[in-house]
Design a protein around this motif. Sequence first.
Motif, PDB file in Angstrom:
ATOM      1  N   LEU A 194      12.192 167.025  30.453  1.00 45.24           N
ATOM      2  CA  LEU A 194      13.306 166.102  30.242  1.00 45.24           C
ATOM      3  C   LEU A 194      14.432 166.793  29.483  1.00 45.24           C
ATOM      4  O   LEU A 194      15.609 166.622  29.784  1.00 45.24           O
ATOM      5  N   LEU A 195      14.019 167.625  28.531  1.00 42.97           N
ATOM      6  CA  LEU A 195      14.990 168.370  27.736  1.00 42.97           C
ATOM      7  C   LEU A 195      15.829 169.269  28.635  1.00 42.97           C
ATOM      8  O   LEU A 195      17.055 169.319  28.542  1.00 42.97           O
ATOM      9  N   LEU A 196      15.140 169.979  29.515  1.00 45.52           N
ATOM     10  CA  LEU A 196      15.860 170.871  30.422  1.00 45.52           C
ATOM     11  C   LEU A 196      16.743 170.084  31.382  1.00 45.52           C
ATOM     12  O   LEU A 196      17.867 170.472  31.663  1.00 45.52           O
ATOM     13  N   LEU A 216      24.320 160.134  24.275  1.00 45.20           N
ATOM     14  CA  LEU A 216      23.398 159.572  25.256  1.00 45.20           C
ATOM     15  C   LEU A 216      22.199 160.504  25.457  1.00 45.20           C
ATOM     16  O   LEU A 216      21.046 160.066  25.464  1.00 45.20           O
ATOM     17  N   SER A 217      22.470 161.790  25.583  1.00 43.95           N
ATOM     18  CA  SER A 217      21.391 162.760  25.774  1.00 43.95           C
ATOM     19  C   SER A 217      20.461 162.774  24.583  1.00 43.95           C
ATOM     20  O   SER A 217      19.233 162.822  24.719  1.00 43.95           O
ATOM     21  N   VAL A 256      15.697 155.295  32.769  1.00 42.80           N
ATOM     22  CA  VAL A 256      16.365 155.187  34.070  1.00 42.80           C
ATOM     23  C   VAL A 256      17.857 154.974  33.882  1.00 42.80           C
ATOM     24  O   VAL A 256      18.691 155.645  34.501  1.00 42.80           O
ATOM     25  N   ILE A 257      18.203 154.014  32.962  1.00 44.24           N
ATOM     26  CA  ILE A 257      19.613 153.715  32.751  1.00 44.24           C
ATOM     27  C   ILE A 257      20.346 154.929  32.194  1.00 44.24           C
ATOM     28  O   ILE A 257      21.434 155.289  32.646  1.00 44.24           O
ATOM     29  N   SER A 258      19.722 155.599  31.225  1.00 43.56           N
ATOM     30  CA  SER A 258      20.362 156.761  30.618  1.00 43.56           C
ATOM     31  C   SER A 258      20.622 157.839  31.655  1.00 43.56           C
ATOM     32  O   SER A 258      21.711 158.413  31.712  1.00 43.56           O
ATOM     33  N   LEU A 259      19.629 158.108  32.490  1.00 51.09           N
ATOM     34  CA  LEU A 259      19.814 159.134  33.513  1.00 51.09           C
ATOM     35  C   LEU A 259      20.910 158.717  34.495  1.00 51.09           C
ATOM     36  O   LEU A 259      21.718 159.542  34.926  1.00 51.09           O
TER      37      LEU A 259
END
Lengths: 235, 260
Positions: free
Chosen positions: B126-128, B201-202, B234-237
């Motif tokens: 997820l970090l990458l 956000l990240s 999901v929303i953040s992505l």
Amino acid sequence: MIHIENLHKKFGRNPVLEGVELSIAGSGIHAILGPNGSGKTTLIKSILGMVCPDRGSIHLDGTPIRGEWAYRNRMGYLPQIAEFPSNLAVAELFRMIADLRQQEGQAWPLIERFGLQPFMDKKLGTLSGGTRQKVNLVLTFMFDAPLYILDEPTSGLDPRAMIALKTLIRERKSSGALFLITTHIMPLVEELADNVIYLLEGRVYFEGSLEQLYHHTGENHVEPAIAAIAEQTHV
Amino acid sequence: MFKILKYSFYDLLRSRWSYVYLGFYLLLGFVLLFLNQDLSKAVITLMNVIIVLVPLIATILGVMYFYNSREFTTLLLAQPLRRSRIFLGQYLGVAGSLSLSLVLGLGLPFALYGLFRSGAIWDFSLLLLTGVFLNLIFTALAFLVALANDNRIKGFGYAVLLWLFLAVIYDGLFLLSLILLEEYPLDTFALGASLLNPIDLSRTLILLKLDISALLGYTGAVFKSFFGTSLGLVISLGVLLLWTVLPTGLMLRKARSKDF
């Protein structure tokens, strides 16, 4: 072939083209002349779609060029200042452009003509101004096109390359190509041009054959004739 | 477009910057693992670095590449190529090479340390992924700024200022407004505010996933209670994707009407 109507372009507040009307058809060599800042390069770049005009239209073979891009494969363009990615070798540049255009380029005959063989593996950033101009010329002429647009083609060229260029232009002309050439070198106009287009303050001030130019001004050489036009306009 | 992407990519590989960044991320990865002696902890430390540094590097390299490849761009513009393809290709070339440096540079040390046998792999992925998004977002913003400014110094200035604003100043303003408006219910405001900044956000996204609420600021706490982890993800992505598409679209629009 090229039909330009009421072309206007401003850069910021500075108007460069103010209603250019021009129609060029058939083959032959058309010299675009005019004092510095009269809009020659802007006009050329508008035809190429690199400059977006504010008003007016440009038609090429009956179709408007606005927003189009494919028409450029019917064109060879020689920019005024030869700018290339500096960390690319000459041979790589030719390969890359042929690859991008997806056309088979005929680079070798031209490379030999301009004597570029020893420079093929040199990086573009290390080349002298004249050599860059030769690379520029090869790039322009390596694809057969019905229309060539040359912006100051002779800058930095040595006499040998100059002769090679003139021969090349005549050859392509005789096989039916149309040329638009801007230059400040009047003997070149006298030698090559069939037609003269004189731009002044963003408009076409005079358009016609060399004979018409001589008749119009009462001179019998291009240089004094152009000087005479420039004089007239100052009055 | 893919051909232009390819040449931009090669160009960057040749210019050695990609190797500098690859080396930097490799070093960072190894040093963090050596200091933390633990994968999960290293991931958390890494997050703080990625959140701030990836946008900065993408901004600077994006602007620098744009100005340095002006010759290439003018050369391409005279060819029978679509304008949008030229700029999209160059943009993806830069963002792609940056992302490759990031993924390889950090992935290698962590993989050698035994990432695939540990539970930290999802967090790390997820970090990458976030890092790649940040690369895409900030390269697009950098291109947009560079397109709007012909003056290099100005372009550089505005781009770095934009980074500074999103990475540092925004947080300050955010906190300040939370303190000033203490008496009001601020959940929705905080939520909206953190969606508006891709860096915030990240950070929220990764922290939610790492589940270390103790380290969370107000932003994350609200986020967590509001969405729960999986919907929030999901929303953040989705918003990150929007953050990528929007500046890219603006950049292409700007490119369409620009004179060269």
